[in-house]
Design a protein around this motif. Sequence first.
Motif, PDB file in Angstrom:
ATOM      1  N   MET A  31       1.023  -0.806  -0.284  1.00  8.52           N
ATOM      2  CA  MET A  31      -0.231   0.119   0.083  1.00  8.52           C
ATOM      3  C   MET A  31       0.465   1.129   0.076  1.00  8.52           C
ATOM      4  SD  MET A  31      -1.884   0.718   4.161  1.00  8.52           S
ATOM      5  CE  MET A  31      -2.974   0.375   3.133  1.00  8.52           C
ATOM      6  N   LEU A  32      -0.016   2.210  -0.495  1.00  9.85           N
ATOM      7  CA  LEU A  32       0.978   3.603  -0.735  1.00  9.85           C
ATOM      8  C   LEU A  32      -0.315   4.476   0.544  1.00  9.85           C
ATOM      9  CD1 LEU A  32       1.551   4.396  -4.311  1.00  9.85           C
ATOM     10  CD2 LEU A  32       3.633   3.032  -2.583  1.00  9.85           C
ATOM     11  N   VAL A  33       0.685   5.136   1.286  1.00  5.27           N
ATOM     12  CA  VAL A  33       0.030   6.669   1.899  1.00  5.27           C
ATOM     13  C   VAL A  33       0.723   7.488   1.929  1.00  5.27           C
ATOM     14  CG1 VAL A  33      -0.088   6.683   4.826  1.00  5.27           C
ATOM     15  CG2 VAL A  33      -1.077   4.571   3.977  1.00  5.27           C
ATOM     16  N   ALA A  34       0.069   8.313   1.761  1.00  2.00           N
ATOM     17  CA  ALA A  34       0.522   9.945   0.930  1.00  2.00           C
ATOM     18  C   ALA A  34      -0.164  10.926   2.457  1.00  2.00           C
ATOM     19  CB  ALA A  34       0.216  10.226   0.319  1.00  2.00           C
ATOM     20  N   PHE A  35       0.934  11.580   3.555  1.00  2.00           N
ATOM     21  CA  PHE A  35       0.396  11.972   4.020  1.00  2.00           C
ATOM     22  C   PHE A  35       1.103  13.448   4.584  1.00  2.00           C
ATOM     23  CE2 PHE A  35       2.906  10.179   6.570  1.00  2.00           C
ATOM     24  CZ  PHE A  35       3.878  10.462   7.740  1.00  2.00           C
ATOM     25  N   SER A  36       0.123  13.836   5.089  1.00  2.00           N
ATOM     26  CA  SER A  36       0.595  15.387   5.831  1.00  2.00           C
ATOM     27  C   SER A  36       0.121  15.084   7.116  1.00  2.00           C
ATOM     28  CB  SER A  36      -0.212  16.444   4.335  1.00  2.00           C
ATOM     29  OG  SER A  36       0.313  17.869   5.106  1.00  2.00           O
ATOM     30  N   VAL A  37       1.147  16.180   8.173  1.00  2.00           N
ATOM     31  CA  VAL A  37       0.448  16.465   9.650  1.00  2.00           C
ATOM     32  C   VAL A  37       1.115  17.714   9.950  1.00  2.00           C
ATOM     33  CG1 VAL A  37       2.814  15.464  10.268  1.00  2.00           C
ATOM     34  CG2 VAL A  37       0.686  15.050  11.677  1.00  2.00           C
ATOM     35  N   ALA A  38       0.249  18.183  10.399  1.00  2.00           N
ATOM     36  CA  ALA A  38       1.576  19.596  11.120  1.00  2.00           C
ATOM     37  C   ALA A  38       0.024  20.251  12.418  1.00  2.00           C
ATOM     38  CB  ALA A  38       1.011  20.649   9.977  1.00  2.00           C
ATOM     39  N   PRO A  39       1.158  20.672  12.782  1.00  3.55           N
ATOM     40  CA  PRO A  39       0.651  21.179  14.717  1.00  3.55           C
ATOM     41  C   PRO A  39       0.193  22.452  14.327  1.00  3.55           C
ATOM     42  CG  PRO A  39       3.126  21.777  14.811  1.00  3.55           C
ATOM     43  CD  PRO A  39       2.648  21.207  13.146  1.00  3.55           C
ATOM     44  N   SER A  40      -0.777  22.553  15.022  1.00  2.00           N
ATOM     45  CA  SER A  40      -1.730  23.769  15.580  1.00  2.00           C
ATOM     46  C   SER A  40      -1.532  24.077  16.594  1.00  2.00           C
ATOM     47  CB  SER A  40      -2.938  24.346  14.846  1.00  2.00           C
ATOM     48  OG  SER A  40      -3.699  23.151  15.431  1.00  2.00           O
ATOM     49  N   GLY A  41      -1.680  25.704  17.047  1.00  2.00           N
ATOM     50  CA  GLY A  41      -1.480  26.103  18.024  1.00  2.00           C
ATOM     51  C   GLY A  41      -0.226  25.915  19.276  1.00  2.00           C
ATOM     52  N   THR A  42       0.550  26.993  18.076  1.00  2.00           N
ATOM     53  CA  THR A  42       2.393  26.107  18.655  1.00  2.00           C
ATOM     54  C   THR A  42       2.562  27.910  19.035  1.00  2.00           C
ATOM     55  OG1 THR A  42       2.341  27.030  15.960  1.00  2.00           O
ATOM     56  CG2 THR A  42       3.315  24.940  16.526  1.00  2.00           C
ATOM     57  N   GLY A  43       1.574  28.591  19.233  1.00  2.00           N
ATOM     58  CA  GLY A  43       2.253  30.926  19.532  1.00  2.00           C
ATOM     59  C   GLY A  43       3.455  30.259  18.632  1.00  2.00           C
ATOM     60  N   ARG A  44       3.533  30.541  17.577  1.00  2.00           N
ATOM     61  CA  ARG A  44       4.286  30.877  16.393  1.00  2.00           C
ATOM     62  C   ARG A  44       4.058  32.257  16.103  1.00  2.00           C
ATOM     63  NH1 ARG A  44       8.895  27.211  14.592  1.00  2.00           N
ATOM     64  NH2 ARG A  44       9.555  28.710  13.729  1.00  2.00           N
ATOM     65  N   ASN A  45       4.364  33.217  15.552  1.00  2.00           N
ATOM     66  CA  ASN A  45       4.414  34.312  15.287  1.00  2.00           C
ATOM     67  C   ASN A  45       4.316  34.542  13.400  1.00  2.00           C
ATOM     68  OD1 ASN A  45       3.840  36.097  17.337  1.00  2.00           O
ATOM     69  ND2 ASN A  45       5.530  36.625  18.018  1.00  2.00           N
ATOM     70  N   ASP A  46       5.512  33.361  13.212  1.00  2.00           N
ATOM     71  CA  ASP A  46       5.424  32.844  11.964  1.00  2.00           C
ATOM     72  C   ASP A  46       5.107  32.161  10.881  1.00  2.00           C
ATOM     73  OD1 ASP A  46       7.152  31.133  12.894  1.00  2.00           O
ATOM     74  OD2 ASP A  46       8.779  32.029  12.021  1.00  2.00           O
ATOM     75  N   GLY A  47       4.146  31.347  12.373  1.00  2.00           N
ATOM     76  CA  GLY A  47       3.395  30.363  11.080  1.00  2.00           C
ATOM     77  C   GLY A  47       3.845  29.200  11.316  1.00  2.00           C
ATOM     78  N   SER A  48       5.318  29.022  11.158  1.00  2.00           N
ATOM     79  CA  SER A  48       5.924  27.785  10.941  1.00  2.00           C
ATOM     80  C   SER A  48       6.157  26.600  11.261  1.00  2.00           C
ATOM     81  CB  SER A  48       7.620  28.339  10.833  1.00  2.00           C
ATOM     82  OG  SER A  48       8.769  27.647   9.821  1.00  2.00           O
ATOM     83  N   VAL A  49       5.691  25.792  10.678  1.00  2.00           N
ATOM     84  CA  VAL A  49       6.387  24.555  11.180  1.00  2.00           C
ATOM     85  C   VAL A  49       6.617  23.392  10.603  1.00  2.00           C
ATOM     86  CG1 VAL A  49       3.474  24.469  11.723  1.00  2.00           C
ATOM     87  CG2 VAL A  49       4.427  23.459   9.432  1.00  2.00           C
ATOM     88  N   HIS A  50       7.933  24.111   9.555  1.00  2.00           N
ATOM     89  CA  HIS A  50       9.022  22.748   9.479  1.00  2.00           C
ATOM     90  C   HIS A  50      10.425  22.681  10.176  1.00  2.00           C
ATOM     91  CE1 HIS A  50      11.301  26.471  10.826  1.00  2.00           C
ATOM     92  NE2 HIS A  50      12.333  25.811  11.038  1.00  2.00           N
ATOM     93  N   ASP A  51      10.070  22.616  11.928  1.00  2.00           N
ATOM     94  CA  ASP A  51      10.432  22.140  12.773  1.00  2.00           C
ATOM     95  C   ASP A  51       9.890  20.406  13.696  1.00  2.00           C
ATOM     96  OD1 ASP A  51       9.096  23.709  13.931  1.00  2.00           O
ATOM     97  OD2 ASP A  51      10.560  23.884  15.578  1.00  2.00           O
ATOM     98  N   ALA A  52       8.755  20.538  12.862  1.00  2.00           N
ATOM     99  CA  ALA A  52       7.533  19.387  13.240  1.00  2.00           C
ATOM    100  C   ALA A  52       7.263  19.074  12.455  1.00  2.00           C
ATOM    101  CB  ALA A  52       5.966  19.975  13.916  1.00  2.00           C
ATOM    102  N   VAL A  53       7.259  19.052  11.533  1.00  2.00           N
ATOM    103  CA  VAL A  53       7.686  18.595   9.949  1.00  2.00           C
ATOM    104  C   VAL A  53       9.091  17.742   9.561  1.00  2.00           C
ATOM    105  CG1 VAL A  53       7.486  18.955   7.590  1.00  2.00           C
ATOM    106  CG2 VAL A  53       5.544  19.929   8.599  1.00  2.00           C
TER     107      VAL A  53
END
Length: 101
Positions: A1-23
């Motif tokens: 099987m192939l699984v494509a997924f995207s996962v990202a946090p919200s409620g990080t408290g970061r002003n720039d909205g970046s989630v690169h470290d979590a990804v």
Amino acid sequence: MLVAFSVAPSGTGRNDGSVHDAVAAAVRIVRESGLPNRTDAMFTTIEGEWDEVFDVVRRATEAVGEYGSRVSLVLKADIRPGYTGELDGKLERLEAELERH
């Protein structure tokens, strides 16, 4: 099987909205799993058996959860029993068809 997924946090408290470290934390888990995988700007796709693929998705999602108060997970699966090597095989068949025309 192939699984494509995207996962990202919200409620990080970061002003720039970046989630690169979590990804990056999620992608690290995928790569360390040893399963065939590919990451692009929108999704990470992994190939394997049901239990092993979803274990990796679960662990990647949990890792992202450490970066915010909520986690968003988008997932699409191509379940085709008896087939392997489809991470590359599907693209190879597409390219071959494009070259024919």
